[in-house]
Design a protein around this motif. Sequence first.
Motif, short mmCIF file in Angstrom:
data_model
loop_
_atom_site.label_atom_id
_atom_site.label_comp_id
_atom_site.label_asym_id
_atom_site.label_seq_id
_atom_site.Cartn_x
_atom_site.Cartn_y
_atom_site.Cartn_z
N ILE A 272 0.82 -1.20 0.00
CA ILE A 272 0.00 0.00 0.00
C ILE A 272 0.86 1.26 0.00
CG2 ILE A 272 -0.23 0.01 2.54
CD1 ILE A 272 -3.06 1.01 0.21
N GLU A 273 1.98 1.22 0.70
CA GLU A 273 2.85 2.40 0.79
C GLU A 273 3.41 2.76 -0.59
OE1 GLU A 273 2.64 0.28 4.69
OE2 GLU A 273 3.20 -0.38 2.66
N TRP A 274 3.78 1.74 -1.37
CA TRP A 274 4.30 1.96 -2.71
C TRP A 274 3.21 2.51 -3.63
CZ3 TRP A 274 3.29 -0.57 -7.50
CH2 TRP A 274 4.19 -0.27 -8.53
N VAL A 275 2.01 1.95 -3.52
CA VAL A 275 0.89 2.42 -4.34
C VAL A 275 0.57 3.87 -4.02
CG1 VAL A 275 -1.59 2.12 -4.79
CG2 VAL A 275 -0.09 0.11 -4.67
N CYS A 276 0.54 4.21 -2.73
CA CYS A 276 0.25 5.59 -2.33
C CYS A 276 1.34 6.55 -2.81
CB CYS A 276 0.06 5.69 -0.83
SG CYS A 276 -1.49 4.96 -0.25
N ALA A 277 2.58 6.09 -2.81
CA ALA A 277 3.68 6.94 -3.31
C ALA A 277 3.52 7.20 -4.80
CB ALA A 277 5.03 6.27 -3.03
N LYS A 278 3.13 6.17 -5.55
CA LYS A 278 2.89 6.35 -6.99
C LYS A 278 1.71 7.30 -7.23
CE LYS A 278 6.27 4.00 -8.31
NZ LYS A 278 7.39 4.73 -8.94
N ALA A 279 0.69 7.17 -6.41
CA ALA A 279 -0.47 8.06 -6.54
C ALA A 279 -0.07 9.50 -6.24
CB ALA A 279 -1.58 7.60 -5.59
N GLN A 280 0.76 9.68 -5.21
CA GLN A 280 1.20 11.03 -4.86
C GLN A 280 2.01 11.65 -6.00
OE1 GLN A 280 3.52 11.26 -1.23
NE2 GLN A 280 3.03 13.42 -0.95
N GLN A 281 2.87 10.83 -6.62
CA GLN A 281 3.65 11.31 -7.77
C GLN A 281 2.74 11.74 -8.92
OE1 GLN A 281 6.45 8.22 -8.81
NE2 GLN A 281 7.41 8.26 -6.78
N ALA A 282 1.56 11.11 -9.00
CA ALA A 282 0.59 11.43 -10.06
C ALA A 282 -0.31 12.60 -9.67
CB ALA A 282 -0.25 10.20 -10.38
N GLY A 283 -0.04 13.21 -8.52
CA GLY A 283 -0.80 14.38 -8.09
C GLY A 283 -2.06 14.06 -7.33
N LEU A 284 -2.10 12.85 -6.72
CA LEU A 284 -3.30 12.41 -6.01
C LEU A 284 -3.06 12.35 -4.50
CD1 LEU A 284 -4.23 9.41 -8.31
CD2 LEU A 284 -4.98 11.75 -8.53
N LYS A 285 -4.15 12.49 -3.77
CA LYS A 285 -4.11 12.38 -2.31
C LYS A 285 -5.08 11.27 -1.89
CE LYS A 285 -4.99 14.98 1.93
NZ LYS A 285 -5.47 16.27 2.51
N LEU A 286 -4.65 10.42 -0.96
CA LEU A 286 -5.52 9.35 -0.47
C LEU A 286 -6.65 9.95 0.36
CD1 LEU A 286 -6.00 6.24 -0.22
CD2 LEU A 286 -4.66 6.35 1.90
N LEU A 287 -7.90 9.71 -0.09
CA LEU A 287 -9.08 10.16 0.65
C LEU A 287 -9.49 9.14 1.70
CD1 LEU A 287 -11.76 11.56 -1.85
CD2 LEU A 287 -10.43 12.82 -0.17
N GLN A 288 -9.61 7.89 1.27
CA GLN A 288 -10.08 6.83 2.16
C GLN A 288 -9.45 5.50 1.76
OE1 GLN A 288 -12.04 6.86 4.87
NE2 GLN A 288 -12.49 9.04 4.78
N ASP A 289 -9.23 4.67 2.77
CA ASP A 289 -8.78 3.29 2.58
C ASP A 289 -9.82 2.43 3.28
OD1 ASP A 289 -7.62 0.80 2.67
OD2 ASP A 289 -5.81 1.41 3.72
N HIS A 290 -10.75 1.90 2.50
CA HIS A 290 -11.87 1.15 3.06
C HIS A 290 -11.53 -0.34 3.16
CE1 HIS A 290 -15.03 4.28 2.99
NE2 HIS A 290 -14.37 4.74 1.96
N LYS A 291 -11.76 -0.89 4.33
CA LYS A 291 -11.63 -2.34 4.51
C LYS A 291 -12.83 -3.01 3.87
CE LYS A 291 -10.76 -5.85 8.03
NZ LYS A 291 -10.56 -6.10 9.48
#
Length: 195
Positions: free
Chosen positions: A164-183
């Motif tokens: 998840i940390e790698w995915v979130c880093a890639k998203a951040q590089q794409a200009g995105l912010k994590l809103l929610q991580d739903h179980k």
Amino acid sequence: MNKPFSQACENNKTPILSVLKPYLEQYDYVLEVGSGTGQHAVYFAESMPHLVWQTSDRLCNHEGIEAWLVESSASNVRKPLSLDLNQPWPVQQVPVIFTANTLHIVSKALVEKLFVGVAQHLANGGLLCIYGPFNYDGAFTSASNAAFDSFLKTQDSQSGIRDIEWVCAKAQQAGLKLLQDHKMPANNRLLLFKR
């Protein structure tokens, strides 16, 4: 042809919809990357008639997706675009991108290309919705996910459950912010990012 069928799609479509629906009320168009069998597209389009649901996948999956579309009563689901992560995307700016059970199937390099595509094509204020299993702190969240990862690697050594940390880093590089991580059920997650 007989329609392709995924039991996983059948199992997870209702929980995904219950989370997605409130977020998508303010949007009018969704590009689904990797529509697979087409089951999700038909179910979500029928359940959210205010949306245009645009399917997409590699050409080899179009016939199966179209078989589901033909039998659907929804008028707001569109025939699949040819979208290969190795190629330029056949869209301009879109307000929402949804993808389910893709990040662990494709290679890490293709996940990176997915985020390049998102950076190019997701509109400002847009949503990226990603469903699937993820690791946390480099560890599997369940024994079944560990076994699933081993199975995936027997099919393709480049596939596997992503951190998840790698995915979130890639998203951040794409200009995105994590809103929610739903179980979600069956050790899955639904990640919602906003641009």
